[in-house]
Design an enzyme around this catalytic site. Structure first.
Site, PDB file in Angstrom:
ATOM      1  N   GLU A  44      -2.146   0.185  14.444  1.00  0.00           N
ATOM      2  CA  GLU A  44      -2.424   0.944  12.841  1.00  0.00           C
ATOM      3  C   GLU A  44      -3.322  -0.030  11.947  1.00  0.00           C
ATOM      4  O   GLU A  44      -3.723  -1.035  12.029  1.00  0.00           O
ATOM      5  CB  GLU A  44      -0.855   0.627  12.429  1.00  0.00           C
ATOM      6  CG  GLU A  44      -0.973   1.317  10.762  1.00  0.00           C
ATOM      7  CD  GLU A  44       0.614   0.939  10.177  1.00  0.00           C
ATOM      8  OE1 GLU A  44       0.609   1.727   9.074  1.00  0.00           O
ATOM      9  OE2 GLU A  44       1.298   0.025  11.200  1.00  0.00           O
ATOM     10  N   LYS A 126      -1.059   8.855   8.333  1.00  0.00           N
ATOM     11  CA  LYS A 126       1.073   8.478   8.676  1.00  0.00           C
ATOM     12  C   LYS A 126       1.973   9.132   7.470  1.00  0.00           C
ATOM     13  O   LYS A 126       0.931   9.833   6.104  1.00  0.00           O
ATOM     14  CB  LYS A 126       0.675   7.146   7.812  1.00  0.00           C
ATOM     15  CG  LYS A 126       2.712   6.879   7.596  1.00  0.00           C
ATOM     16  CD  LYS A 126       2.723   5.209   7.537  1.00  0.00           C
ATOM     17  CE  LYS A 126       2.257   4.165   8.418  1.00  0.00           C
ATOM     18  NZ  LYS A 126       3.235   2.584   7.388  1.00  0.00           N
ATOM     19  N   CYS A 162       3.612   4.366  12.892  1.00  0.00           N
ATOM     20  CA  CYS A 162       4.792   3.043  12.178  1.00  0.00           C
ATOM     21  C   CYS A 162       6.026   3.821  11.986  1.00  0.00           C
ATOM     22  O   CYS A 162       6.814   4.376  11.740  1.00  0.00           O
ATOM     23  CB  CYS A 162       4.024   2.211  11.996  1.00  0.00           C
ATOM     24  SG  CYS A 162       4.778   0.931  11.104  1.00  0.00           S
TER      25      CYS A 162
END
Length: 590
Positions: A44, A126, A162
């Site tokens: 990430e 995300k 994540c």
């Protein structure tokens, strides 16, 4: 069944170093290509480093990240790596307005791109944004609204970032709806004690929910207070572990995965949580068994990396955090005040392991109240570790101040500590060392430290370590050395003698504080778990002791605000994790 050779690059990055991070992507992609990989992934926000904090609010930095991404895609192609899909995290901006999040068009996004053939062929942001603990992602980013699916060698690979795994819903069930053969999640999830077990169970659960093999790629390294421990995990659709990477180590994990072939009737449209399936087909032709013809390399991760025990894991985190802070901020050496006590001894041992003894300078600063064994213990530590050592007595300085000010009591005691702090900072200015503050979490919690004295420094390696854990880590470090046939670095006397600041005759810590096992247990409940006074008393602790301890914690907030950053190893460290007002009249104890 098609076979996909996946390369997970569990590596470090540095916030703001776009060129250096891009260079690392190229270098590790070249290595992955040499292993015959079909798909290469990086953590990430690899290109920008993580967390970027308020850099995300600078349009110039967002623009630089976007430009660096395009440049990276071109460079990979120019170096003959364009045929290999590369998944890399970066900082992007949204294309459309999102009124419900209060952000205009062009708001920053925590994004991931797929680079192939010299171009950015797929981009996603995300979906779930964490906003707890050290995370402030709602402050910076707007969420993504797609379910990205990449077809590589006849396998559909769903992508996530994540928190998309840590929260229910979103891309995990959407991966099942999209009939993905692999769910690949790229992460920069910071280390905290015992998180490795939680992470493993999480990945197993999400793989079962997604109905497909799941790869959790983690970051390694450190950034300010945060440490990233690696520990990347790959599990099959039933949760069985296929591979697990080392902790606190950069690693390219390469493994062959036998995965279901993508169907011709793969779903499109909007699925779970309103996510729109966004498909990109790179290669339809599958590879069946035996690995690609271009590589006869064996699997690099056909098992599990050896796990660290609890104390070794925490110690490794402290070493990694200090090493990252020193090297990434351009320091050549560190300076530690050596009192002969357990805290400075552990800090010195961590420093020697982090940057090498030749880069560690220790100074003993005895006063009239310093015991002979404390002086000799400091010297013995230096002998055992090989760090640079000198003695600079503060008695003459102390006498000069006392002659001018005639201080008594606590003011006299704290003067000694402040003289030592001034001396350390003077040596730092003169010689260029980074001063390490030796305070532990127990002392920081109750304010048992001297502002501008033992609290001075540029970094606090054990600021998130309770005193009882300090002793345990010192004992572990000595045992580990003995097991390797090396000299234990910490003198036994530093571990066994009663802790003391030695600022007055016969002083010991228990003159002012409860016994550390009791104190730390109360602090764990109050600081780490946010328990109130009544709950702590109900857990079996004396009310008067609880009242006194909590008052000490509450009134020391102004001191903690002025303490340097230090490695976070707990679920709630002082600083970004625990944010309380300095001016605060609320008291748990009335």
């Amino acid at each position: 069944m098609p076979r996909l050779r996946l390369a997970l690059n569990q590596i470090d990055s540095t916030v703001g170093d776009l060129a250096g991070n891009a260079e690392a992507v190229v270098r590790w992609t070249r290595h992955s290509a040499g292993q015959g990989a079909h798909l290469v992934a990086f953590p990430e926000m690899m290109l920008t480093g993580y967390p970027v904090e308020d850099l995300a609010l600078r349009s110039s930095f967002v623009a630089a990240s976007r430009a660096a991404l395009v440049s990276l895609a071109t460079r990979l192609a120019d170096e003959g790596l364009g045929g290999l899909p590369v998944v890399v995290g970066h900082l992007d901006r949204s294309a459309t307005a999102r009124p419900k999040y209060g952000q205009p068009a062009g708001a920053p996004q925590n994004a991931v791109a797929v680079l192939h053939g010299g171009e950015v062929v797929l981009s996603l942001a995300k979906h779930h944004l964490p906003n707890y603990g050290v995370f402030d992602e709602f402050r910076y980013f707007v969420p993504g609204d797609t379910m990205p699916v990449l077809r590589v060698r006849g396998v559909d690979v769903a992508l996530a970032v994540c928190e998309d795994l840590w929260q229910d819903g979103g891309r995990v069930p959407a991966a099942r709806s999209a009939r993905a053969g692999l769910l690949l999640s790229v992460n920069a999830s910071p280390y905290e004690r015992d998180k490795d077990d939680t992470r493993l169970e999480l990945v197993r659960k999400r793989a079962q929910e997604a109905g497909c093999t799941t790869a959790y790629l983690a970051m390694a390294g450190g950034q300010d207070e945060l440490v990233f421990d690696g520990d990347s995990i790959v599990v099959d659709r039933d949760g069985a572990v296929l591979a697990r990477a080392p902790q606190f180590t950069e690693e390219c994990v390469v493994l062959d995965l036998d995965l279901p072939a993508a169907g011709a009737d793969a779903p499109t449209g909007v699925v779970d949580d309103g996510l729109r399936i966004d498909r990109v087909v790179l290669s339809e032709e599958p590879v069946h068994g035996g690995g690609p013809a271009s590589s006869d390399e064996p699997l690099l991760s056909d098992g599990h990396a050896e796990r660290l025990d609890n104390d070794e894991e925490v110690y490794a985190a402290l070493v990694a955090g200090l090493r990252a802070y020193v090297t990434k901020n351009g320091f050549r050496s560190v300076l530690v005040g050596l009192s002969g006590g357990i805290d400075s001894a552990l800090v010195a041992a961590i420093a020697c392991d982090a940057v090498g003894a030749r880069h560690v300078h220790g100074v003993s600063m005895p006063s009239r109240y310093s015991s002979e064994h404390s002086r000799s213990d400091a010297a013995e530590l230096a002998r055992r570790t090989g760090l640079h050592f000198r003695t600079v007595a503060i008695e003459a300085m102390f006498d000069a101040y006392m002659g001018a000010l005639s201080l008594t009591g606590l003011a006299e005691e704290n003067l000694q500590s402040r003289l030592r702090g001034t001396l350390l900072m003077a040596l730092s200015n003169q010689e260029g060392h980074l001063v390490l503050a030796p305070g532990n979490k127990s002392e920081l919690a109750v304010g048992y430290s001297t502002l501008y004295g033992d609290s001075v420094g540029g970094y606090g390696p054990i600021k998130d370590v309770y005193k009882t854990s300090v002793f345990r880590l010192a004992e572990w470090r000595n045992r580990a050395a003995a097991a390797r046939g090396q000299t234990p670095p910490i003198p036994e006397n530093s571990i066994t003698k009663p802790p003391s600041a030695e600022l007055r005759p016969g002083q010991v810590d228990t003159d002012s504080l409860p016994d550390y096992p009791v104190l730390d247990a109360i602090l764990d409940l109050y600081v780490d778990r946010d328990r109130g006074a009544d709950e702590i008393v109900a857990a079996g602790y004396d009310r008067e002791l609880v009242t006194r301890t909590l008052r000490m914690v509450d009134t020391a907030e102004y001191k903690r605000r002025q303490y340097p950053p230090g490695t976070k190893i707990s679920a709630k460290g002082f600083g970004r994790d625990r944010r309380l007002p300095v001016t605060n009249r609320w008291r748990e104890t009335g």
